[in-house]
Design an enzyme around this catalytic site. Sequence first.
Site, PDB file in Angstrom:
ATOM      1  N   LYS A 121       1.135  -1.348  -0.130  1.00 23.05           N
ATOM      2  CA  LYS A 121       0.131   0.206  -0.290  1.00 23.05           C
ATOM      3  C   LYS A 121       1.410   1.273   0.122  1.00 23.05           C
ATOM      4  CE  LYS A 121      -2.021  -1.690   3.639  1.00 23.05           C
ATOM      5  NZ  LYS A 121      -1.572  -2.529   4.049  1.00 23.05           N
ATOM      6  N   THR A 122       1.872   1.202   0.409  1.00 25.45           N
ATOM      7  CA  THR A 122       2.895   2.470   0.684  1.00 25.45           C
ATOM      8  C   THR A 122       3.030   2.813  -0.077  1.00 25.45           C
ATOM      9  OG1 THR A 122       2.949   2.249   3.401  1.00 25.45           O
ATOM     10  CG2 THR A 122       4.608   3.363   2.403  1.00 25.45           C
ATOM     11  N   GLU A 165      -3.710   6.113   1.741  1.00 29.80           N
ATOM     12  CA  GLU A 165      -3.498   4.148   1.594  1.00 29.80           C
ATOM     13  C   GLU A 165      -4.574   4.166   2.659  1.00 29.80           C
ATOM     14  OE1 GLU A 165       0.317   2.125   4.074  1.00 29.80           O
ATOM     15  OE2 GLU A 165       0.643   3.816   3.096  1.00 29.80           O
TER      16      GLU A 165
END
Length: 464
Positions: A121-122, A165
């Site tokens: 995600k990051t 995110e």
Amino acid sequence: MAPAVPSAMERPHFIGIGGAGMSGIAKILAQRGAKVAGSDAKESATAQALRELGATVHIGHAAEHLASDASCVVVSSAIRADNPELARAAELSVPVVHRSDALASLMTGLRSIAVAGTHGKTTTTSMLAVALTELGLDPSYAIGGDLAGPGTNARHGEGEIFVAEADESDRSFQKYDPEVAIVLNVELDHHANYASMDEIYDSFETFVGKVVPGGTLVISADQPGAVELTQRVRDLSTLKVVTYGDSATADVRVHKITPRGLTSEVTVLLDNRFLTFTVSVPGSHYAHNAVAALAAGVALGIPAHNLASAIGKYTGVKRRLQLKGEAADVQVIDSYAHHPTEMTADLEAMRGAAADSRLLVVFQPHLFSRTQELGTEMGQALALADASVVLDIYPAREDPIPGITSALIIDAARAAGADVTPVHDKAAVPDVIAGMAKPGDLVLTMGAGDVTDLGPAILARLSN
């Protein structure tokens, strides 16, 4: 466009303001003009950065830190019920707002992209933030890590796009109503909150169901959990589904990934045309993250060739295979990986980058519950390294679980043929690594806890 500051967030107080998710929301609110305050357990560069934006940041948690005129108290799922500032909020009847609700309020009125998945995600959120900024679209973004370029995890932009995110760990990603949702993968994790894969699928289905009518789901065509989720949401009539990956049936197909040291060259087939661009980090999983970002931007109407070129400007995120330095001809790199799938992906990427050099790993398990459920798989992943040092479990928000220690991982690693050294004193690691490392080796510090602090100490010890 969204209002500058939601009325309930004009004077917010953040408990744990230095955390990755919390600090990002606090930064955006401060940049929008809110009177931000909060507290954190210890002093940090993040706390100082918030002060420079005008926020009041207290070190330590105490009831008196909460101002009587606070409009709300913002908490994450990590804040315990006995926190003195939370108790004071109840006494003063100050509303308590979860971090995800605060973030959702900031996204209102904007074209939002929410990036979800068990891992990646990051990186994917960061790639989008960098690319959209490079294209002059001035996005807002909230990321779970600091960009290597701008050096921040969040920003209020004047453009119409907000990239966030989306955290599945406590189901908080169900609060968002994105125009584009990205699901990178769906795997069993966060065992304190999910009892089974069925619960995780249900949670992701709810998240996907929140995509605005006419919006788009960008989802992996390769990862089994994502494929299963795709089958479960195919009947949502208002949802456009765009798949990406190696599969011949993917809408955005990864045609070729060419490793080039610590970077990769990626070629995709999109709308019957080949498109090639550069990704600044090694490994196929990061290349796939970049393709997901590309597909999401195209879903918002951004020309693919412009976006691909802009993604090439991404230079990495802190703790995502971040080069910390080199000493005595030994490179030290830092990885946030803490789930076996992430560990395997990063170790394979570094294995490819290492060529004929040795790969040494310093691994710190994160959470007792994760170790209890996945410790065997963590140990098996470490077999990809030439040698590993394994530290004690970093507890974070958890209390110890009787019988669950790093020994579970060490035993599994040795059973898989790994060379493993247990080290209980973190301060001893630089000496241990200095005794192991040879010129040309790569040292990877790995884990979601404070193992990241060891990079500079290892480099200093190697220098001596």
